[in-house]
Design a protein around this motif. Structure first.
Motif, PDB file in Angstrom:
ATOM      1  N   ARG A  44     -41.247 -16.675  69.169  1.00  0.00           N
ATOM      2  CA  ARG A  44     -41.139 -15.591  68.479  1.00  0.00           C
ATOM      3  C   ARG A  44     -40.019 -14.585  69.421  1.00  0.00           C
ATOM      4  O   ARG A  44     -38.386 -13.726  67.512  1.00  0.00           O
ATOM      5  N   ASN A  45     -39.772 -13.818  69.944  1.00  0.00           N
ATOM      6  CA  ASN A  45     -38.792 -13.342  70.539  1.00  0.00           C
ATOM      7  C   ASN A  45     -37.641 -14.256  71.055  1.00  0.00           C
ATOM      8  O   ASN A  45     -36.410 -13.223  70.559  1.00  0.00           O
ATOM      9  N   ARG A  46     -37.785 -15.101  71.231  1.00  0.00           N
ATOM     10  CA  ARG A  46     -36.316 -15.426  70.789  1.00  0.00           C
ATOM     11  C   ARG A  46     -35.600 -16.526  69.360  1.00  0.00           C
ATOM     12  O   ARG A  46     -34.497 -15.574  69.122  1.00  0.00           O
ATOM     13  N   TYR A  51     -49.203  -4.386  70.658  1.00  0.00           N
ATOM     14  CA  TYR A  51     -48.721  -4.281  69.849  1.00  0.00           C
ATOM     15  C   TYR A  51     -47.758  -4.755  69.963  1.00  0.00           C
ATOM     16  O   TYR A  51     -47.347  -5.847  68.756  1.00  0.00           O
ATOM     17  N   HIS A  52     -47.005  -6.150  70.422  1.00  0.00           N
ATOM     18  CA  HIS A  52     -46.428  -6.888  71.601  1.00  0.00           C
ATOM     19  C   HIS A  52     -46.228  -7.349  72.608  1.00  0.00           C
ATOM     20  O   HIS A  52     -46.834  -6.030  74.229  1.00  0.00           O
ATOM     21  N   GLU A  53     -45.911  -8.366  73.195  1.00  0.00           N
ATOM     22  CA  GLU A  53     -45.719  -8.764  74.278  1.00  0.00           C
ATOM     23  C   GLU A  53     -44.746  -9.675  74.192  1.00  0.00           C
ATOM     24  O   GLU A  53     -44.405 -10.460  73.215  1.00  0.00           O
ATOM     25  N   VAL A  74     -50.711 -11.550  67.782  1.00  0.00           N
ATOM     26  CA  VAL A  74     -49.244 -11.224  67.507  1.00  0.00           C
ATOM     27  C   VAL A  74     -48.565 -11.812  69.032  1.00  0.00           C
ATOM     28  O   VAL A  74     -49.294 -12.785  69.863  1.00  0.00           O
ATOM     29  N   ASN A  75     -47.338 -12.598  68.480  1.00  0.00           N
ATOM     30  CA  ASN A  75     -46.452 -13.224  69.561  1.00  0.00           C
ATOM     31  C   ASN A  75     -46.689 -12.600  71.143  1.00  0.00           C
ATOM     32  O   ASN A  75     -46.295 -11.593  71.075  1.00  0.00           O
ATOM     33  N   PHE A  89     -57.593 -10.140  66.422  1.00  0.00           N
ATOM     34  CA  PHE A  89     -57.453  -8.942  65.429  1.00  0.00           C
ATOM     35  C   PHE A  89     -56.288  -8.643  65.365  1.00  0.00           C
ATOM     36  O   PHE A  89     -55.204  -8.557  66.030  1.00  0.00           O
ATOM     37  N   ASP A  90     -56.329  -8.318  64.323  1.00  0.00           N
ATOM     38  CA  ASP A  90     -55.095  -7.051  63.819  1.00  0.00           C
ATOM     39  C   ASP A  90     -54.273  -6.090  64.685  1.00  0.00           C
ATOM     40  O   ASP A  90     -55.528  -5.484  64.723  1.00  0.00           O
TER      41      ASP A  90
END
Length: 370
Positions: A148-150, A274-276, A297-298, A313-314
């Protein structure tokens, strides 16, 4: 060959890239590390690396300070004349990359995560993406830690033709061996190992702990938190954590360098980030043999198999985390134990740190043959 490494935090380099440093040193390369000076630098120095200290504000956005960092990197490159430069995290990636591009020195960039400044969008995000586009443009390789980051960065013109994917930082399977699942006779321990800041999901963890302890008083459940404060927001979170500790809702262990022991004593690892880039905590939890609850999350979801080694979970949703806790509590002890075994098998097959070392060795070979 002389290798120069630019990063923003000595302890992160030591914990997650120590094996890479040792491999370079064992092969006879000279390794210099440029990093802000703190008490963790001695660990890297003891490995045999030469230390160079630079002033770097990890979370600051003062353009004057960032210009000074760029000039510091320029002076360092002019002095060291390295054969290859490795950069990690946003500011070393951008300003180190730009300096390497200026002097036409081969460099390999590792985008360990997009960071809050880019994830939150806005003017600062647009500026950083422009700088990243320039800095990554002449890199020998730009490593990403999740797809996803790429895709996101390439959509903004960053590393369109020179990117590759790594399995995060990988996990050292010897230093993080499988540990037998502990007895639940005295209760189930949920552990979170996170920096105490908003984007790591600290409020969701604290609120969920409070709700679970209220909803399920008959269950013997403990919530344990390990991690350091960010000084900018310490005043916001420290009183709340102190209050929850006093009331018996959570146990706070503070900062722990090596979490393997506390993980081995826990039953389930919670990661509400939230993001990694790719979560080292989740890789280490799986290596230890523990099921996980993590945000969908990705950077998190790649590290476990939904329903088999953990539950998602969200993000930014306390109620979703509560439901995930209740879901894993509804399983039997034997089922949770089996999830941990499957987690170990999964991470051993896909995230061995040796895969990361091999990728960097390939980039080193490209420099040798030029």
């Amino acid at each position: 060959m002389k290798i120069l490494i630019l990063t923003n935090y000595a302890n992160g380099l030591y914990l997650f890239r120590k094996e890479l440093l040792l491999k370079f040193l064992e092969e006879g390369h000279e390794v210099a590390v440029a990093v802000p000076q703190d008490e963790n630098c001695r660990k890297i120095g003891k490995l045999g690396c030469r230390m160079e200290y630079v002033r770097l504000e990890r979370r600051g956005s003062n353009p004057v300070h960032d210009l000074k960092l760029f000039l510091s990197y320029r002076r360092l490159l002019k002095k060291e004349k390295p054969d290859l430069v490795l950069t990690y995290t946003i500011k070393p990636n951008i300003y180190g990359g730009l300096a390497c591009r200026l002097y036409k020195i081969p460099y390999v960039m590792n985008i360990t995560g997009l960071g809050t400044a880019i994830e939150n969008k806005g003017l600062l995000s647009r500026v950083l993406l422009i700088l990243y586009r320039w800095a990554a443009g002449k890199a020998q390789r730009v490593f990403f830690q999740n797809e996803r980051n790429r895709i996101f960065m390439q959509g903004h013109g960053v590393a369109k033709d020179n990117s590759a994917l790594l399995p995060g930082s990988g996990v050292n399977l010897a230093e993080h061996p499988f540990r037998e699942y502990p007895s639940e006779e005295n209760g189930i321990c949920f552990l979170a190992v996170i920096r105490i800041m908003k984007d790591k999901g600290i409020m969701e963890f604290l609120n969920a702990a409070e709700k679970i302890r209220t909803r399920l008083p008959e269950k013997s459940v403990q919530f344990v938190l390990a991690g350091e404060y960010e000084e900018e927001t310490r005043d916001q979170y420290e009183p709340l954590i102190h209050k929850l500790c006093e009331s018996g809702i959570i146990t706070y262990l503070g900062h722990i360098d090596y979490v393997e022991k506390v993980m081995s004593e826990s039953h389930v690892i919670i990661h509400p980030s939230y993001h990694e880039g790719l979560s080292n905590v989740l890789l280490e939890a799986a290596a230890c043999g523990r099921p996980v609850l993590a945000t969908n999350v990705n950077g998190c979801k790649e590290t476990f198999i939904e329903g088999k080694t953990g539950f998602s979970f969200d993000k930014e949703d306390t109620d979703a985390l509560v439901k995930a806790v209740e879901k894993i509590l509804s399983l039997t002890e034997a089922e949770r134990k089996e999830m941990g075994k499957e987690a170990r098998n999964f991470v051993a097959a896909h995230f061995d740190r040796q895969l990361v070392l091999a990728a960097y060795e390939k980039e080193l070979e490209r420099v040798r043959v030029k």
